[in-house]
Design an enzyme around this catalytic site. Structure first.
Site, mmCIF file in Angstrom:
data_model
loop_
_atom_site.group_PDB
_atom_site.id
_atom_site.type_symbol
_atom_site.label_atom_id
_atom_site.label_comp_id
_atom_site.label_asym_id
_atom_site.label_seq_id
_atom_site.Cartn_x
_atom_site.Cartn_y
_atom_site.Cartn_z
ATOM 1 N N LYS A 248 0.849 -1.202 0.000
ATOM 2 C CA LYS A 248 0.000 0.000 0.000
ATOM 3 C C LYS A 248 0.882 1.248 0.000
ATOM 4 O O LYS A 248 1.952 1.262 0.611
ATOM 5 C CB LYS A 248 -0.881 -0.058 1.252
ATOM 6 N N SER B 226 -10.131 1.270 3.006
ATOM 7 C CA SER B 226 -9.292 2.117 2.176
ATOM 8 C C SER B 226 -8.277 1.361 1.331
ATOM 9 O O SER B 226 -7.829 1.879 0.306
ATOM 10 C CB SER B 226 -8.541 3.137 3.044
ATOM 11 N N SER C 1 -10.004 -1.022 7.117
ATOM 12 C CA SER C 1 -9.401 -0.809 5.795
ATOM 13 C C SER C 1 -8.685 -2.011 5.206
ATOM 14 O O SER C 1 -8.282 -1.965 4.044
ATOM 15 C CB SER C 1 -8.433 0.375 5.839
#
Lengths: 487, 102
Positions: free
Chosen positions: A78, A153, A177
């Site tokens: 990420k 997310s 997330s």
């Protein structure tokens, strides 16, 4: 041979048997990304040369007989992690052209084990969002249906694993997330106990809630990734000096005698019937395999969203104060003076959701409102945490849906922040209580979108969580398939 | 609480946060903050009189480091990311107006 279909364990076996090289696995991953990411937008940075250099080093290590099970396996990271030499922007404009000058502990441990980091994935700006649509670089599409969000997310990491770009990825989970995109994308994801993995080198959002965790396509692969990253780190004073057990051994334990609590509050109001049915179906399978199902109560569930959406923005407003355009990141041009530079850089650098959260958080911490908002939310957090402590006196794990509904259509909720917040109701309690939570696929809705079963454990109880997840995977009774994304 | 969130309060909070809010965004932000904080009023239903606050979920002893000198990042590496720098300095616009006698 299509190596991108393989799990991490399958890749590890093939690498060690000499049936494939890491260079080949990495080239296959890069080719699949190049062919399909135009449709998905899962990646913000694809680091071809950087990845191939790691792959060649891994092949030398394999040849020298010095390999771990992760050596040579391509992974996605990420964008809110620092990986030395790669751009790290937390999917925000405010980081400008920032290139990480240092390495997060989580990625350092993966690299030390010989994993190949292929690049950085898309997500909601600073990990604030539940659909991936608040990325400053545009949304990620769900590989199961391109009109839908893959969840957020950690949208890009989830989509990259579901689309078989890579067999594993890292995300962060502050309010769901990792778990919610794992659910919406039909893969496995675990948020470990707070403190289980070092937070050093990730962009801080809400420091008392943030936790690093892996995505994979099987429970055993997720267990291997967690095993590699877990453990105390002198660079994160909140990392836990608690021994790391053998998570793969836990996966082999079977469900006999497990007491599984099912919170009645997680099945009321607004739960899609398909989601409820799939989760009930999964519980029946576990019961059939030898687990005991017990109804429990988490009475303060309805206050989780309110408490979270004060605490998380409050911590965010403090953490994001550092982005001022001075030493790194985006700086506005043509400013009058220093103060003007701060405010204009922040106006131009932060997107709408980050701005909202900074405003809410600053308000909740401001003079005259602190006790009424932040103080109250912290007390409510105590009650929410106690609910779990009470529940774990009688059960080993808790099973529940991950989200009230399956993935949402892109654009559907992006201008309705409160509706977006309320959809987090089934994941944020776990962050407030600091507990581990794993999600794995347990069915699809009538539109063909995945549904995830959430398994919550007591603090540092990841073994029981993996035990339950692997037992369900064995008992599931259907082969989970993966979506095809046409180039 | 029944607090009224108006444009003035949003501008006050924005100033505290060193955020500029565009005039065209102000009404929308005011409405959204009002909705969100209105929802949060749900916490009023709880009796919190004798409840201790939680700032961290787990009671853990911090992982303290040994008090020893360790290698850190090379300072030069940090200037690569600066928007405007002449190492070892970072340049910023004027801090105060005027000049001359202090």
């Amino acid at each position: 041979m299509n190596s991108t279909d393989w799990t991490i364990h399958e890749m590890a076996d093939a690498l060690r048997a000499g049936r494939v090289t890491s260079r080949k696995l990495t080239e296959d991953a890069l080719a699949r990304i190049a062919a399909t990411d135009g449709k998905l937008h899962a990646w913000l940075t694809v680091a071809n040369d950087f990845a191939l250099a790691q792959a060649d080093a891994a092949d030398m290590r394999l040849a020298a007989g010095d390999a771990t099970p992760l050596t040579g396996v391509p992974l996605a990271i990420k964008d809110n992690f620092n990986v030395t030499g790669l751009p790290a922007r937390a999917a925000s404009k405010i980081l400008g052209n920032y290139v990480a000058p240092y390495e997060s502990t989580a990625t350092a441990r993966l690299r030390a084990a010989g994993a190949v980091l292929v690049g950085k994935t898309n997500h909601d700006e600073f990990a604030m969002g539940s659909s991936g649509e608040y990325s400053a670089f545009g949304p990620t599409h769900n590989p199961w249906n391109l009109d839908y969000s893959p969840g957020g997310s950690s949208s890009g990491s989830a989509a990259a694993v579901a689309a078989r770009h890579v067999p594993g990825a890292l995300g962060t989970d502050t309010g769901g997330s990792i778990r919610q995109p794992a659910s919406h994308s039909g893969i496995v994801g675990i948020k470990p106990t707070y403190g289980r993995i070092s937070r050093y080198g990730i962009f801080a959002f809400a420091s008392s809630l943030d936790q690093v965790g892996p995505f994979a396509r099987t429970t055993r692969d997720a267990a291997l990734l967690l095993q590699t990253m877990a453990g105390v780190d002198p660079r994160d004073a909140t990392s836990a000096p608690v021994p790391v057990p053998d998570y793969l051994a836990a996966c082999a334990r079977g469900p006999q005698g497990l007491r599984i609590g099912v919170p009645k509050e997680y099945f009321v109001e607004g739960i899609s019937p398909d989601v409820a049915a799939a989760v009930r179906g999964a519980l029946a399978k576990l019961e059939g395999a030898g687990a005991k199902i017990v109804e429990i109560s988490l009475p303060h569930t309805e206050y989780c969203v309110a408490a979270y959406y004060i605490i998380a923005p409050a911590e965010a407003s403090s953490n994001l104060a550092r982005y001022d355009g001075v030493r790194y990141g985006y700086r506005s041009r043509d400013v009058r003076d220093l103060s003007d530079m701060y405010t204009r850089s922040r106006l131009e650098g932060f997107g709408p959701e980050v701005t909202r959260r900074i405003l809410i958080g600053t308000f909740a911490l401001s003079s005259g409102y602190y006790d009424a908002y932040y103080g109250k939310a912290q007390k409510a957090r105590t009650l929410i945490r106690r609910d779990f402590l009470d529940a774990f006196r009688t059960v080993d794990v808790i099973c529940a849906p991950t989200a009230p509904e399956t993935a949402i259509k892109l654009g559907e909720r992006v201008d309705d922040p409160l509706a977006m917040y309320v959809s987090d109701i089934l994941t944020i309690s776990v962050n407030l209580a600091g507990l581990p939570g794993l999600v794995l696929p347990c069915g699809k809705d009538r539109g063909g979108l995945p549904i995830g079963l959430q398994i919550i454990g007591p603090a540092f109880g990841e073994e029981r969580v993996f035990q339950t997840a692997a037992a369900y995977e064995n008992a599931r009774g259907f082969d989970w398939t993966w979506p095809e994304v046409r180039p | 609480m029944k607090l009224v969130i108006d444009r003035r309060l949003v501008l006050h909070v924005a100033a505290l946060a060193r955020l500029q809010v565009k005039e065209e965004d102000l009404d929308r932000l005011t409405r959204q903050m009002s909705e969100i904080l209105g929802y949060v009023d749900k916490l009023e239903e709880l009796d919190l009189a004798n409840v201790e606050p939680t700032s961290h979920a787990l009671e853990l002893l911090g992982a303290l480091q040994a008090d020893a000198v360790q290698a850190g990042l090379a300072p030069e590496a940090l200037f690569d990311n600066a928007p405007d720098a002449t190492p070892p300095f970072v340049r910023v616009p004027k801090v105060v107006e005027g000049g001359g006698d202090a």
